[in-house]
Scaffold this active site. Structure first.
Site, mmCIF file in Angstrom:
data_model
loop_
_atom_site.group_PDB
_atom_site.id
_atom_site.type_symbol
_atom_site.label_atom_id
_atom_site.label_comp_id
_atom_site.label_asym_id
_atom_site.label_seq_id
_atom_site.Cartn_x
_atom_site.Cartn_y
_atom_site.Cartn_z
ATOM 1 N N ALA A 121 -3.478 5.244 -8.690
ATOM 2 C CA ALA A 121 -4.201 6.521 -8.497
ATOM 3 C C ALA A 121 -5.525 6.429 -7.913
ATOM 4 O O ALA A 121 -6.249 5.176 -8.163
ATOM 5 C CB ALA A 121 -4.170 7.392 -9.666
ATOM 6 N N ASP A 178 0.710 -1.219 0.131
ATOM 7 C CA ASP A 178 0.073 -0.088 0.027
ATOM 8 C C ASP A 178 0.879 1.159 -0.029
ATOM 9 O O ASP A 178 1.619 1.498 0.985
ATOM 10 C CB ASP A 178 -0.787 -0.129 1.239
ATOM 11 C CG ASP A 178 -1.746 1.145 1.296
ATOM 12 O OD1 ASP A 178 -1.676 2.145 0.336
ATOM 13 O OD2 ASP A 178 -2.502 1.300 2.200
ATOM 14 N N ASP A 229 -5.610 13.755 -18.884
ATOM 15 C CA ASP A 229 -6.151 14.896 -20.070
ATOM 16 C C ASP A 229 -7.087 15.867 -19.200
ATOM 17 O O ASP A 229 -7.214 16.994 -19.389
ATOM 18 C CB ASP A 229 -6.855 14.268 -21.120
ATOM 19 C CG ASP A 229 -8.148 13.407 -20.598
ATOM 20 O OD1 ASP A 229 -8.149 12.828 -19.848
ATOM 21 O OD2 ASP A 229 -9.024 13.414 -21.544
ATOM 22 N N TYR A 241 -10.372 15.794 -9.027
ATOM 23 C CA TYR A 241 -9.557 14.876 -9.600
ATOM 24 C C TYR A 241 -8.478 15.377 -10.445
ATOM 25 O O TYR A 241 -7.059 15.295 -10.286
ATOM 26 C CB TYR A 241 -10.123 13.715 -10.372
ATOM 27 C CG TYR A 241 -9.223 12.928 -11.385
ATOM 28 C CD1 TYR A 241 -8.579 11.707 -10.702
ATOM 29 C CD2 TYR A 241 -9.468 13.019 -12.878
ATOM 30 C CE1 TYR A 241 -7.761 11.329 -11.497
ATOM 31 C CE2 TYR A 241 -8.396 12.186 -13.617
ATOM 32 C CZ TYR A 241 -7.774 11.337 -13.065
ATOM 33 O OH TYR A 241 -6.943 10.530 -13.683
#
Length: 310
Positions: free
Chosen positions: A83, A59, A125, A147
């Site tokens: 992520a 982790d 992106d 995000y």
């Protein structure tokens, strides 16, 4: 050659190796005798092949354990694929999003600096607002979501570090692995249409979908070429999301009448999405030798893999 290992073997540690991209990197690394792979992810190894590389239950939010693993293995390169990528989940859990997408990356950058490791980090992106896509690497970021902001903050931490680094931004990754933890747009559309489920698909967002194998190849190209800087990595074809889903339906001969077009505003999603992203791939092609599949070629790759599983 020493003990059967080439002296120019590159030792590469991958985080998030149980994910779609992580498993594709494992596939490519297993086929390349010049790569000594250390795959790390939370929990048990989900890759069907267990031999030929090291696997560590890790982790990356556990800083002490992460430091121990890096100090023990001393990789030449770290490819960070771990992520929180669910855009709406990041809005609902901003603390969790920051911990994994920013905090863990800061620790990886620090360790890479301390141990002289080449850090290759995956970005998105969604650091752009989608007003002027497709984008070159030097375009000005303007994220619309937590995000996107978390991924941009991580990029800046890496860029300000004294480690050797490469950041690979990508778009809408699709593909198939034996043990999927979550779906992606191609498999979602195919699965729903095969069940005869009606789909509401946005017609006011444009993307260049990326085959997971292509992205994995780019990661290893960056590692083996010791590339530094920013790189845009995606597929070569631009679609609106409804066109993309229609192309999936056409490829597998599914019923397109189940697809209805809607505007983004009608979905009431927690996070806003950029309208038109897409990437200019000139730098990746020139420096890395990156050459992506077309979308139809990518669907053929997925089709072959799905058939091989049966």
């Amino acid at each position: 050659m020493t003990n059967g290992i080439s002296l120019n073997t590159k030792k590469i540690l991958v985080t998030g190796s149980n994910g779609l991209l992580g498993q594709k990197i494992t596939d490519l690394a297993l086929a390349d005798p010049a790569i000594d792979l250390i795959a790390t992810s939370k929990g048990e190894n989900r890759h069907p092949v267990k031999e030929g590389y090291s696997y560590i239950d890790l982790d990356i939010l556990n800083e002490q354990r992460l430091r121990e693993v890096v100090a023990e293995y001393r990789p030449d390169a770290i490819i960070n694929t771990a992520a929180m990528t669910n855009v709406d989940a990041c809005e609902q859990d901003p603390e969790g999003c920051r911990k994994l997408n920013v905090g863990a990356v800061a620790e990886l950058a620090s360790l890479s600096e301390a141990f002289g490791i080449h850090l290759i980090h995956l970005s998105t992106d969604f650091i752009f607002d989608g007003e002027e896509g497709p984008y070159a690497e030097d375009a000005i970021p303007n994220p619309l979501s937590l995000y996107g902001q978390s991924k941009l903050d991580a990029e800046r931490i890496i860029q300000q570090s004294h480690s050797k680094w490469a950041i690979l931004r990508t778009i809408l990754v699709y593909g198939v692995v034996a043990d999927m933890s979550r779906s992606n747009i191609v498999l979602w559309a195919k699965g729903a249409l095969e069940k005869g489920q009606p789909l509401k698909v946005v017609n006011d967002q444009w993307r260049m979908p990326t085959l997971a194998e292509d992205l994995a190849q780019a990661c290893l190209l960056a590692a083996t070429k010791e590339a530094e800087g920013l790189y845009h990595i995606s597929g070569k074809d631009m679609f609106s999301i409804d066109e993309l889903v229609a192309a999936v339906a056409d490829f597998w001969g599914l019923d397109k009448s189940l697809i209805s077009q809607v505007s983004s505003a009608t979905l009431n999603q927690a996070a806003p999405r950029p309208k038109r992203t897409g990437f200019l791939l000139d730098k990746a092609r020139t420096v890395l030798g990156y050459e992506p599949h077309s979308f139809s070629e990518g669907l053929a790759v997925v089709d072959r893999q799905l058939k091989a599983e049966k």
